[in-house]
Scaffold this motif. Sequence first.
Motif, PDB file in Angstrom:
ATOM      1  N   SER A  24       0.825  -1.208   0.000  1.00  0.00           N
ATOM      2  CA  SER A  24       0.000   0.000   0.000  1.00  0.00           C
ATOM      3  C   SER A  24       0.859   1.257   0.000  1.00  0.00           C
ATOM      4  O   SER A  24       0.556   2.227  -0.698  1.00  0.00           O
ATOM      5  CB  SER A  24      -0.930  -0.002   1.224  1.00  0.00           C
ATOM      6  OG  SER A  24      -1.899  -1.029   1.117  1.00  0.00           O
TER       7      SER A  24
ATOM      8  N   HIS B 241      -8.498   0.429   5.999  1.00  0.00           N
ATOM      9  CA  HIS B 241      -8.514   1.415   4.916  1.00  0.00           C
ATOM     10  C   HIS B 241      -7.437   2.468   5.162  1.00  0.00           C
ATOM     11  O   HIS B 241      -6.933   2.624   6.269  1.00  0.00           O
ATOM     12  CB  HIS B 241      -9.882   2.103   4.827  1.00  0.00           C
ATOM     13  CG  HIS B 241     -11.008   1.175   4.504  1.00  0.00           C
ATOM     14  ND1 HIS B 241     -11.320   0.790   3.225  1.00  0.00           N
ATOM     15  CD2 HIS B 241     -11.902   0.546   5.317  1.00  0.00           C
ATOM     16  CE1 HIS B 241     -12.354  -0.038   3.248  1.00  0.00           C
ATOM     17  NE2 HIS B 241     -12.720  -0.201   4.502  1.00  0.00           N
TER      18      HIS B 241
ATOM     19  N   ASP C  64      -6.971   6.029  -0.824  1.00  0.00           N
ATOM     20  CA  ASP C  64      -8.262   5.991  -1.519  1.00  0.00           C
ATOM     21  C   ASP C  64      -8.546   7.296  -2.248  1.00  0.00           C
ATOM     22  O   ASP C  64      -9.120   7.303  -3.333  1.00  0.00           O
ATOM     23  CB  ASP C  64      -9.385   5.696  -0.517  1.00  0.00           C
ATOM     24  CG  ASP C  64      -9.385   4.252  -0.035  1.00  0.00           C
ATOM     25  OD1 ASP C  64      -8.739   3.413  -0.705  1.00  0.00           O
ATOM     26  OD2 ASP C  64     -10.010   3.967   0.995  1.00  0.00           O
TER      27      ASP C  64
ATOM     28  N   GLN D   4      -7.357   6.482   4.014  1.00  0.00           N
ATOM     29  CA  GLN D   4      -8.086   7.517   3.288  1.00  0.00           C
ATOM     30  C   GLN D   4      -7.225   8.235   2.249  1.00  0.00           C
ATOM     31  O   GLN D   4      -7.707   8.551   1.158  1.00  0.00           O
ATOM     32  CB  GLN D   4      -8.636   8.548   4.277  1.00  0.00           C
ATOM     33  CG  GLN D   4      -9.726   8.027   5.186  1.00  0.00           C
ATOM     34  CD  GLN D   4     -10.270   9.107   6.090  1.00  0.00           C
ATOM     35  OE1 GLN D   4     -10.744  10.149   5.646  1.00  0.00           O
ATOM     36  NE2 GLN D   4     -10.203   8.869   7.396  1.00  0.00           N
TER      37      GLN D   4
ATOM     38  N   SER E 262     -18.095   2.041   7.281  1.00  0.00           N
ATOM     39  CA  SER E 262     -17.089   1.201   7.927  1.00  0.00           C
ATOM     40  C   SER E 262     -17.229   1.212   9.446  1.00  0.00           C
ATOM     41  O   SER E 262     -16.561   0.441  10.139  1.00  0.00           O
ATOM     42  CB  SER E 262     -15.676   1.664   7.542  1.00  0.00           C
ATOM     43  OG  SER E 262     -15.362   2.912   8.144  1.00  0.00           O
TER      44      SER E 262
END
Length: 307
Positions: free
Chosen positions: A22, A91, A96, A93, A110
């Motif tokens: 990531s 996740h 994303d 942010q 979520s």
Amino acid sequence: MPDRTAIDMPVVPEQNRLLAASLNEYADLLESQGDDGFRVKAYRTAAREISTLSDPLQHLFETGGAKALVALRGIGRSIAAAIIEMLTTGHWQQLDRLKGRLTPEALFASIPGIGEKLARRLVDTLDIETLEDLEAALHLGETPVPGIGPRRRTAILAVLGQRLARRRRADTTAHGGDEPPVSLLLDADDLYRAQAEAGDLQRIAPKRFNPTGEAWLPIMHTRRGNWHLTVLYSNSARAHELDRTRDWVVIYFQDADGPEGRCTVVTERTGSLAGMRVVRGRENECRQHYEKSPASVAARLSRTRHP
């Protein structure tokens, strides 16, 4: 005879590999979208460190908190905060956002106790986009939201408190909530709108309000001193409703190693600043800025677009 090299190779937990992937993906997106390279290098360095760690980052965080992550080579407070967000929510942010996948509906869904329908209702009723916005709105409780009674409100606030507390603890030694000067933000806004208009910026395809999947949203990364800025037109429900998607500019800012902040720059419609670009919530500072730099007023007015 066994291969000694293979024996000495550390076994990297799968979760560490995914976190490193990531961070590398984030660095690749920054690079492709025109970042100056400083953050690209930082995130790739952190990814390399994580990809050789035999100790699970989850264990390090649970036993030593954010300090244990920051103690690792190449991992500062901002990257530690990103790792904590991924460990605790699944996740990230910022990643994303760069991929155009970030929507407040998905973010709110979520949270345990908030399904997809309630998440959409929250966005439509309260016009909010972040977990901090949601927490503040539920604490105020001024606008009733169908489906959220006292018990559910209390339960959601408890989850939000826990999740945001982790993030806030990771930021306790950061820059303390300072924001860039309005002069810096207004200059970034001016540069972004000029480059977006000229077609000089990479465009992403936001998931929200984009049924055709078109890559229409220009994105700009820039650095001013210690401040790293990511700049985009607003893709909020309110901006679409008022036809301000080419006027409202959202600036995400982060100092050399602190937490991320956000502000919105808009064209003021009324009062003494009518027609001028202002940072929402910092109108008085903008007024003082223009009073000190009268030569910039005419130039900014000439570049202000009224959709």
